[in-house]
Motif scaffolding. Structure first.
Motif, PDB file in Angstrom:
ATOM      1  N   SER A 193     -11.524  -6.001 -10.369  1.00 35.65           N
ATOM      2  CA  SER A 193     -11.358  -5.649  -8.951  1.00 35.65           C
ATOM      3  C   SER A 193     -10.834  -6.831  -8.143  1.00 35.65           C
ATOM      4  O   SER A 193     -10.179  -6.641  -7.118  1.00 35.65           O
ATOM      5  CB  SER A 193     -12.670  -5.134  -8.360  1.00 35.65           C
ATOM      6  OG  SER A 193     -13.597  -6.192  -8.179  1.00 35.65           O
ATOM      7  N   GLU A 194     -11.090  -8.051  -8.603  1.00 37.84           N
ATOM      8  CA  GLU A 194     -10.631  -9.245  -7.889  1.00 37.84           C
ATOM      9  C   GLU A 194      -9.123  -9.445  -7.968  1.00 37.84           C
ATOM     10  O   GLU A 194      -8.567 -10.203  -7.174  1.00 37.84           O
ATOM     11  CB  GLU A 194     -11.323 -10.493  -8.430  1.00 37.84           C
ATOM     12  CG  GLU A 194     -12.786 -10.594  -8.131  1.00 37.84           C
ATOM     13  CD  GLU A 194     -13.361 -11.939  -8.535  1.00 37.84           C
ATOM     14  OE1 GLU A 194     -12.618 -12.953  -8.557  1.00 37.84           O
ATOM     15  OE2 GLU A 194     -14.566 -11.981  -8.828  1.00 37.84           O
ATOM     16  N   GLU A 204      -6.785  -6.726  -8.493  1.00 38.86           N
ATOM     17  CA  GLU A 204      -6.029  -5.467  -8.372  1.00 38.86           C
ATOM     18  C   GLU A 204      -4.850  -5.579  -7.408  1.00 38.86           C
ATOM     19  O   GLU A 204      -3.874  -4.847  -7.549  1.00 38.86           O
ATOM     20  CB  GLU A 204      -6.955  -4.324  -7.958  1.00 38.86           C
ATOM     21  CG  GLU A 204      -7.833  -3.852  -9.078  1.00 38.86           C
ATOM     22  CD  GLU A 204      -8.667  -2.634  -8.730  1.00 38.86           C
ATOM     23  OE1 GLU A 204      -8.782  -1.757  -9.598  1.00 38.86           O
ATOM     24  OE2 GLU A 204      -9.198  -2.556  -7.599  1.00 38.86           O
ATOM     25  N   GLN A 205      -4.914  -6.505  -6.463  1.00 37.92           N
ATOM     26  CA  GLN A 205      -3.784  -6.665  -5.543  1.00 37.92           C
ATOM     27  C   GLN A 205      -2.526  -7.093  -6.282  1.00 37.92           C
ATOM     28  O   GLN A 205      -1.428  -6.880  -5.805  1.00 37.92           O
ATOM     29  CB  GLN A 205      -4.122  -7.642  -4.401  1.00 37.92           C
ATOM     30  CG  GLN A 205      -4.170  -9.102  -4.792  1.00 37.92           C
ATOM     31  CD  GLN A 205      -5.540  -9.560  -5.291  1.00 37.92           C
ATOM     32  OE1 GLN A 205      -6.371  -8.761  -5.693  1.00 37.92           O
ATOM     33  NE2 GLN A 205      -5.758 -10.863  -5.261  1.00 37.92           N
ATOM     34  N   TRP A 206      -2.681  -7.693  -7.466  1.00 38.45           N
ATOM     35  CA  TRP A 206      -1.522  -8.140  -8.241  1.00 38.45           C
ATOM     36  C   TRP A 206      -1.184  -7.212  -9.395  1.00 38.45           C
ATOM     37  O   TRP A 206      -0.059  -7.189  -9.871  1.00 38.45           O
ATOM     38  CB  TRP A 206      -1.764  -9.531  -8.805  1.00 38.45           C
ATOM     39  CG  TRP A 206      -1.966 -10.584  -7.768  1.00 38.45           C
ATOM     40  CD1 TRP A 206      -1.304 -10.702  -6.576  1.00 38.45           C
ATOM     41  CD2 TRP A 206      -2.886 -11.656  -7.818  1.00 38.45           C
ATOM     42  NE1 TRP A 206      -1.774 -11.795  -5.893  1.00 38.45           N
ATOM     43  CE2 TRP A 206      -2.747 -12.405  -6.630  1.00 38.45           C
ATOM     44  CE3 TRP A 206      -3.823 -12.067  -8.750  1.00 38.45           C
ATOM     45  CZ2 TRP A 206      -3.484 -13.535  -6.360  1.00 38.45           C
ATOM     46  CZ3 TRP A 206      -4.572 -13.202  -8.482  1.00 38.45           C
ATOM     47  CH2 TRP A 206      -4.407 -13.923  -7.296  1.00 38.45           C
ATOM     48  N   GLY A 243      -2.334  -3.754  -9.609  1.00 37.95           N
ATOM     49  CA  GLY A 243      -2.520  -2.337  -9.338  1.00 37.95           C
ATOM     50  C   GLY A 243      -3.925  -1.920  -9.735  1.00 37.95           C
ATOM     51  O   GLY A 243      -4.717  -2.725 -10.241  1.00 37.95           O
ATOM     52  N   SER A 244      -4.226  -0.670  -9.502  1.00 34.38           N
ATOM     53  CA  SER A 244      -5.569  -0.157  -9.752  1.00 34.38           C
ATOM     54  C   SER A 244      -5.953  -0.280 -11.224  1.00 34.38           C
ATOM     55  O   SER A 244      -5.224   0.147 -12.107  1.00 34.38           O
ATOM     56  CB  SER A 244      -5.640   1.314  -9.329  1.00 34.38           C
ATOM     57  OG  SER A 244      -6.915   1.825  -9.613  1.00 34.38           O
ATOM     58  N   GLY A 258       1.748 -13.123  -7.129  1.00 29.40           N
ATOM     59  CA  GLY A 258       0.642 -13.609  -7.949  1.00 29.40           C
ATOM     60  C   GLY A 258       1.010 -14.788  -8.826  1.00 29.40           C
ATOM     61  O   GLY A 258       0.133 -15.451  -9.374  1.00 29.40           O
ATOM     62  N   GLU A 268       2.413  -2.005 -10.242  1.00 27.83           N
ATOM     63  CA  GLU A 268       2.612  -2.081  -8.798  1.00 27.83           C
ATOM     64  C   GLU A 268       4.073  -2.346  -8.454  1.00 27.83           C
ATOM     65  O   GLU A 268       4.446  -2.445  -7.297  1.00 27.83           O
ATOM     66  CB  GLU A 268       1.697  -3.161  -8.204  1.00 27.83           C
ATOM     67  CG  GLU A 268       2.210  -4.585  -8.284  1.00 27.83           C
ATOM     68  CD  GLU A 268       2.503  -5.142  -9.678  1.00 27.83           C
ATOM     69  OE1 GLU A 268       3.186  -6.176  -9.752  1.00 27.83           O
ATOM     70  OE2 GLU A 268       2.080  -4.589 -10.699  1.00 27.83           O
TER      71      GLU A 268
END
Length: 153
Positions: A19-20, A22-24, A26-27, A115, A141
């Motif tokens: 979860s840390e 996911e911004q890089w 995707g889900s 990232g 993403e």
């Protein structure tokens, strides 16, 4: 810090690490395919974790066989980056899983991906002796990806 094989009971903490980032990437946490991959690596004893005190601070999924090995996924919790957690995971993976000459490959961020700098992945792999190779398929993403390769003697 202790690097050890991941256990089924580690799954929630591994998903917490996912979860840390996911911004890089995707889900991942809600992706059944990712969860299944982690579970399969745990069952096959090809998942490693790093524990500091009572906290799981890093994880690695490894695969392949001679002569080509692959880092499928590696993550270190943000507050623990730069403290040797990733280096320890990679050293233990090499000790446990790599036999004979060949290479280790990993797909990481392309140079233009946000990232690439913020997460430190490219410089981390370069510090271990990996070199940039061919471009890889874009991430889920849409961000660029690149193969990094380390030749083993």
């Amino acid at each position: 810090m202790i690097v050890r094989l991941a256990q089924e009971a580690d799954l929630p903490a591994i998903l917490g690490l996912a979860s840390e980032v996911e911004q890089w990437f995707g889900s991942m946490v809600e992706d059944p395919g990712f969860r299944s991959s982690v579970e399969n690596h745990i069952r096959r004893s090809t998942a490693l974790v790093t524990v500091a005190g009572s906290d799981l601070v890093g994880g690695l999924l490894f695969g392949g066989k001679a002569p080509v090995y692959r880092v499928h996924w590696l993550v270190v919790s943000e507050p623990n980056r730069g403290k040797g957690v990733g280096r320890g995971l990679m050293a233990e993976a090499r000790r446990r899983f790599v036999r004979g000459p060949g290479c280790v490959e990993v797909i990481t961020f392309g140079a233009d991906h946000p990232g690439a700098v913020a997460g430190g992945a490219r410089s981390f792999y370069e510090s271990l002796g990996f070199v940039p190779a061919e471009a890889a398929v874009a991430g889920p993403e849409g961000g660029s990806r690149q193969v990094y390769r380390q030749v083993l003697g």
